[in-house]
Motif scaffolding. Structure first.
Motif, PDB file in Angstrom:
ATOM      1  N   PHE A  44     -20.940 -24.430  -0.592  1.00 24.87           N
ATOM      2  CA  PHE A  44     -19.615 -24.330  -0.147  1.00 24.87           C
ATOM      3  C   PHE A  44     -18.440 -24.873  -1.461  1.00 24.87           C
ATOM      4  N   ASN A  45     -18.985 -24.534  -2.482  1.00 23.63           N
ATOM      5  CA  ASN A  45     -18.404 -24.739  -3.843  1.00 23.63           C
ATOM      6  C   ASN A  45     -17.926 -23.321  -4.084  1.00 23.63           C
ATOM      7  N   ASP A  46     -16.474 -23.229  -3.915  1.00 24.17           N
ATOM      8  CA  ASP A  46     -15.993 -22.051  -4.170  1.00 24.17           C
ATOM      9  C   ASP A  46     -16.126 -21.272  -5.642  1.00 24.17           C
ATOM     10  N   GLU A  47     -16.465 -22.094  -6.466  1.00 25.37           N
ATOM     11  CA  GLU A  47     -16.739 -21.623  -7.860  1.00 25.37           C
ATOM     12  C   GLU A  47     -17.924 -20.876  -8.161  1.00 25.37           C
ATOM     13  N   TRP A  48     -18.922 -21.386  -7.223  1.00 27.42           N
ATOM     14  CA  TRP A  48     -20.122 -21.095  -7.111  1.00 27.42           C
ATOM     15  C   TRP A  48     -20.604 -19.802  -6.164  1.00 27.42           C
ATOM     16  N   THR A  49     -20.271 -20.212  -4.913  1.00 26.52           N
ATOM     17  CA  THR A  49     -20.743 -19.312  -3.670  1.00 26.52           C
ATOM     18  C   THR A  49     -19.640 -19.187  -3.029  1.00 26.52           C
ATOM     19  N   TYR A  50     -19.154 -17.783  -2.374  1.00 21.39           N
ATOM     20  CA  TYR A  50     -18.461 -17.437  -1.206  1.00 21.39           C
ATOM     21  C   TYR A  50     -19.233 -16.914  -0.183  1.00 21.39           C
ATOM     22  N   PHE A  51     -19.318 -17.658   0.876  1.00 22.65           N
ATOM     23  CA  PHE A  51     -19.853 -17.174   2.190  1.00 22.65           C
ATOM     24  C   PHE A  51     -19.181 -16.476   3.131  1.00 22.65           C
ATOM     25  N   ALA A  63     -24.555 -13.377   8.076  1.00 20.84           N
ATOM     26  CA  ALA A  63     -23.931 -14.072   6.902  1.00 20.84           C
ATOM     27  C   ALA A  63     -24.514 -13.426   5.658  1.00 20.84           C
ATOM     28  N   ALA A  64     -23.549 -13.212   4.690  1.00 22.73           N
ATOM     29  CA  ALA A  64     -23.832 -12.977   3.190  1.00 22.73           C
ATOM     30  C   ALA A  64     -23.051 -13.724   2.328  1.00 22.73           C
ATOM     31  N   ALA A  65     -23.761 -13.806   1.104  1.00 21.18           N
ATOM     32  CA  ALA A  65     -23.068 -14.745   0.106  1.00 21.18           C
ATOM     33  C   ALA A  65     -22.795 -13.883  -1.267  1.00 21.18           C
ATOM     34  N   LEU A  66     -21.765 -14.302  -1.943  1.00 25.24           N
ATOM     35  CA  LEU A  66     -21.400 -13.577  -3.210  1.00 25.24           C
ATOM     36  C   LEU A  66     -21.572 -14.895  -3.942  1.00 25.24           C
ATOM     37  N   PHE A  67     -22.421 -14.854  -5.164  1.00 23.12           N
ATOM     38  CA  PHE A  67     -22.716 -15.620  -6.045  1.00 23.12           C
ATOM     39  C   PHE A  67     -21.995 -15.461  -7.424  1.00 23.12           C
ATOM     40  N   PHE A  68     -21.366 -16.551  -7.990  1.00 22.52           N
ATOM     41  CA  PHE A  68     -20.503 -16.308  -9.248  1.00 22.52           C
ATOM     42  C   PHE A  68     -21.266 -17.087 -10.466  1.00 22.52           C
ATOM     43  N   ASN A  69     -22.538 -17.725 -10.160  1.00 22.59           N
ATOM     44  CA  ASN A  69     -22.918 -18.511 -11.150  1.00 22.59           C
ATOM     45  C   ASN A  69     -24.212 -17.898 -11.619  1.00 22.59           C
ATOM     46  N   GLU A  70     -24.448 -18.039 -13.088  1.00 22.02           N
ATOM     47  CA  GLU A  70     -25.634 -17.093 -13.453  1.00 22.02           C
ATOM     48  C   GLU A  70     -26.936 -17.829 -13.224  1.00 22.02           C
ATOM     49  N   PHE A  71     -26.866 -19.003 -12.563  1.00 22.80           N
ATOM     50  CA  PHE A  71     -28.180 -19.687 -12.359  1.00 22.80           C
ATOM     51  C   PHE A  71     -28.865 -18.923 -10.888  1.00 22.80           C
ATOM     52  N   GLU A  72     -27.729 -18.228 -10.442  1.00 18.77           N
ATOM     53  CA  GLU A  72     -28.303 -17.442  -9.347  1.00 18.77           C
ATOM     54  C   GLU A  72     -28.902 -15.965  -9.726  1.00 18.77           C
ATOM     55  N   ILE A  80     -32.775  -6.663 -16.759  1.00 17.97           N
ATOM     56  CA  ILE A  80     -32.281  -5.299 -16.932  1.00 17.97           C
ATOM     57  C   ILE A  80     -31.617  -5.018 -18.137  1.00 17.97           C
ATOM     58  N   GLY A  81     -31.675  -6.149 -19.018  1.00 21.04           N
ATOM     59  CA  GLY A  81     -31.086  -5.975 -20.350  1.00 21.04           C
ATOM     60  C   GLY A  81     -29.475  -5.936 -20.626  1.00 21.04           C
ATOM     61  N   VAL A  82     -28.886  -6.683 -19.451  1.00 18.00           N
ATOM     62  CA  VAL A  82     -27.404  -6.922 -19.455  1.00 18.00           C
ATOM     63  C   VAL A  82     -27.097  -8.027 -20.588  1.00 18.00           C
ATOM     64  N   GLU A  83     -26.240  -7.677 -21.361  1.00 13.49           N
ATOM     65  CA  GLU A  83     -25.726  -8.469 -22.440  1.00 13.49           C
ATOM     66  C   GLU A  83     -25.085  -9.676 -21.770  1.00 13.49           C
ATOM     67  N   ARG A  84     -25.405 -10.809 -22.485  1.00 16.72           N
ATOM     68  CA  ARG A  84     -24.908 -12.171 -21.921  1.00 16.72           C
ATOM     69  C   ARG A  84     -23.443 -12.165 -22.061  1.00 16.72           C
ATOM     70  N   GLU A  85     -22.593 -11.648 -22.685  1.00 15.10           N
ATOM     71  CA  GLU A  85     -21.063 -11.573 -22.698  1.00 15.10           C
ATOM     72  C   GLU A  85     -20.794 -10.946 -21.494  1.00 15.10           C
ATOM     73  N   LEU A  86     -21.530 -10.155 -20.871  1.00 18.34           N
ATOM     74  CA  LEU A  86     -20.875  -9.504 -19.459  1.00 18.34           C
ATOM     75  C   LEU A  86     -21.195 -10.304 -18.196  1.00 18.34           C
ATOM     76  N   PHE A  87     -22.049 -11.441 -18.535  1.00 15.81           N
ATOM     77  CA  PHE A  87     -22.314 -12.162 -17.273  1.00 15.81           C
ATOM     78  C   PHE A  87     -21.221 -12.692 -16.586  1.00 15.81           C
ATOM     79  N   PRO A  88     -20.053 -13.034 -17.157  1.00 15.88           N
ATOM     80  CA  PRO A  88     -18.896 -13.661 -16.345  1.00 15.88           C
ATOM     81  C   PRO A  88     -18.171 -12.537 -15.723  1.00 15.88           C
TER      82      PRO A  88
END
Length: 168
Positions: A44-51, A63-72, A80-88
Motif C-alpha cells: 500500500f506504498n503508492d511509490e512502490w505498488t499500485y493494486f 486483483a493485479a498490481a503494478l510495481f514501480f520498484n526495481e526490487f520487484e 534480458i539485458g535492459v540497460e540500468r538507465e531504463l529501469f526508472p
C-alpha cells in the motif's frame, strides 16, 4: 455488479484472503512466486505498488498490481539485458489473481488496461510481466493485453518464467 478500483489499505484483509485463496487453489505451486516480506510491507506504498481489484459488492474477486520498484522487477530486466538507465521508465504487472469461480470473465484484461493507464500517467514507457510457462491462462491474459514473450528465465533458482514486455 462488478467494479474495478484501486485497492486501499482498508481492504488489506480482503487482499490477504484472496491471496490465500489463490495460493490454496494452485494446480502447481511453481505458478506463484512466494511473496517476500519487503514486497508485502509495500503493498500500500503508492511509490512502490499500485493494486487494483475487481469487487463484487464487498467481495474482492480479482486483483493485479503494478510495481514501480526495481526490487520487484530488476532481476527480470537484467536477465534480458535492459540497460540500468531504463529501469526508472519500467514497471511490472504482477500478483495477478482471479478467484477460481470468477475465471473466464476477462477481469485480468480489464485490470491490465487500468494498470497500463496508471503506468503511462506516471511516465512509464515499458511494462513487463512474468508467467510460468505452463500457466496458459496467465500467458493468454498477458498476450491479449498486447504483451509479447521476449525471454524465459528461472527466478529464485526454481521458478521458471516467461518474460513479457510491451510499451506502456
Amino acid at each position: 455488479m462488478f467494479e474495478i478500483k484501486k485497492i486501499g489499505v482498508d481492504e488489506a484483509d480482503r487482499l490477504k484472503a484472496l491471496i490465500a485463496d489463490i495460493e490454496n487453489s494452485l494446480p502447481d505451486k511453481l505458478f506463484w512466486l512466494p511473496i517476500k516480506e519487503k514486497e508485502e510491507a509495500n503493498f500500500f506504498n503508492d511509490e512502490w505498488t499500485y493494486f487494483v481489484g475487481v469487487f463484487d459488492r464487498e467481495d474482492l474477486v480479482a486483483a493485479a498490481a503494478l510495481f514501480f520498484n526495481e526490487f520487484e522487477f530488476g532481476d527480470s530486466l537484467r536477465s534480458i539485458g535492459v540497460e540500468r538507465e531504463l529501469f526508472p521508465f519500467c514497471a511490472e504487472i504482477g500478483r495477478c489473481m482471479v478467484k477460481p469461480s470468477c475465471r473466464g470473465m476477462n477481469f485480468m484484461s480489464s485490470m491490465i488496461e487500468v494498470l497500463a493507464k496508471e503506468a503511462r500517467a506516471r511516465g512509464k514507457k515499458y511494462l513487463i510481466a512474468t508467467a510460468h510457462p505452463q500457466n496458459m491462462a496467465s500467458r493468454r491474459s498477458l498476450e491479449k493485453a498486447g504483451m509479447k514473450k521476449i525471454a524465459e528465465t528461472i527466478k529464485c533458482g526454481i521458478y521458471p518464467r516467461c518474460i513479457y514486455m510491451m510499451k506502456a
